[in-house]
Motif scaffolding. Sequence first.
Motif, short mmCIF file in Angstrom:
data_model
loop_
_atom_site.label_atom_id
_atom_site.label_comp_id
_atom_site.label_asym_id
_atom_site.label_seq_id
_atom_site.Cartn_x
_atom_site.Cartn_y
_atom_site.Cartn_z
N ASP A 55 0.84 -1.21 0.00
CA ASP A 55 0.00 0.00 0.00
C ASP A 55 0.87 1.26 0.00
N VAL A 103 -0.37 -5.61 1.63
CA VAL A 103 -1.83 -5.61 1.77
C VAL A 103 -2.34 -7.06 1.85
N GLN A 156 -6.42 -8.04 -2.32
CA GLN A 156 -6.56 -6.59 -2.37
C GLN A 156 -5.57 -5.99 -3.37
N GLY A 192 -2.97 -3.31 -5.05
CA GLY A 192 -1.92 -2.41 -4.56
C GLY A 192 -0.79 -2.31 -5.56
N SER A 236 3.35 -1.08 3.26
CA SER A 236 2.99 -2.31 4.01
C SER A 236 2.31 -3.29 3.06
#
Length: 541
Positions: free
Chosen positions: A377, A383, A387, A389, A381
Amino acid sequence: EGGQWLQMCRSKTSAPKNFCDYERMRRTYNIRVPQRFNFAKDVLEQWETKDKNGQRSSLPALWWLGFHSRRLANVLHQECSLESGDRVFLILPRVPEWWLVNVACLRTGTVLIPGTSQLTARDICHRLQMSGAKCVITDETLAPLLDTVASDCPSISTKLLLSHRAMHGWDQMLRLCCRKVSDDHVCMDTRSEEAMTIFFTSGTTGSPKMTQHSHCSYGLGLTVNGRYWLDLTEQDVFWNTSDTGWAKSAWSSVFAPWIQGACMFVHHMPRFDTSTVLKTLSSYPITTFCTAPTAYRMLVQDDISRFTFRALEHCLCAGEPINPEVMWKWKELTGLDIYEGYGQTETVLIAGTFKGMKIKPGSFGKASPGYDVQVVDEDGSVVPQGQEGDLGIRGEPERTAECFRGDFYLTGDRGMMDDEGYLWFIGRADDVILSAGYRIGPFEVENALIEHPAIAESAVVSSPDPVRGEVVKAFVVLTADYKSRDHKELIQELQTHVKTVTAPYKYPRKIEFVDHLPKTVSGKIRRVELKKKEWGQQTSK
Ligand code: ATP
Ligand code: MG
């Protein structure tokens, strides 16, 4: 010290072919970078020695290459006064001498900068000035173009011409390599991290970026491509169609196949032509074939049933995402899968589908051995799976490196990882469309469109809209059968089709029919050009 990796080659060649257990591959992958490494000495000379000792079947081309590259290396050192670290700019099409120059540069420790024959005078001037090249090597087609810019490039001290005809101001390369020149040459014992080659990126999103690789980053790093992805052995004949000017040619036309001791098949094909490709695959014992997704899109439009491939068993593609529809069609027509690879000029293979792995069309596979690829992200970090990113590779950041976020090198691409560790390409970060609060990746819409029989290929970009800010627009090339159809009707049909095969909000509100899509020399769609056209003077996101 270069012996360590040779062990790996040998274990591969004695291992059963087509065997790949992904988890085991990652566990056992272990390339120790030696202090000194030179591909010509530590790889090519090793094969040559084995060949001469009768430990493998004879490869006359390798003998030719060894003999003449030693002469050319002497010419570069002595006649041209080039020293280790000097830069050599090379523009030649797919002729054997291109490989000869590659090996001679390795031997002399000079830094090779290959360029495509399709460069303009401006491109050439820019590259020569940026790199400070001392030597240029080309043929008589390009030499006049180089002459127009030579006066603006004061670093040039030597111009070598590949031609039987003399040209004013140029030395004929093969004439210099005549009998007087010794074929004895002691290869430079280069440090692993010394500069070896410079490639410019494809220029898909803007101006091509200069990228330097060392003797170990490409010479050794491309073992990942040759051994694991291309799955090459000494018994294979490998044909890679890419132009000599792009990093893909270093990947697949030099280092990866020769690390594995495979035979490189070369075809001097000035323009990609589907029937030449199909005829070639039917006439020669090519076992492994790698080309661009755009080429497969063209090939599946041809009447493949007319051909029987002689020995083909492994097909691959890289450079752009490949549409699942094209993979299905290729499989239906040839019985073969297409294995995808994902990487950049700046890297080696980052991820791919490896032999023995389940193929999930639309996903480019899993992280390469030695690479920790994650989706991250905005804070850097990781994800959760599923998800979207930024695609990143964990590494040790250099403090000044802009392309790092936290511990991750960012590729500039958006993607997603599923619960089995497969990576799914969403689009280049700049190509993702933001419409009425939704994020839409162009690849998914293009995949939906190509499932319709009217579509040969398409490019999806954002287009300005007074209400939604941006909407999805598709530029579409029609297949032969649909060229004369009523456009208005067809637009509606295509929109309904996309709404049924993917989430309806992704359908292209605008569709334009075109004869061709703008592409890079390497065949990648330049969405940036279409986007610019759409947005005119307005700046898109
Ligand atoms: P530039 O950086 O000059 O805009 P480029 O990124 O196309 O050009 P390359 O280094 O040749 O230059 O290409 C790397 C890029 O190609 C990747 O970052 C990615 O966007 C795309 N790419 C390569 N392989 C794949 C693949 N299998 N699926 C999706 N995209 C891919
Ligand atoms: Mg790039």
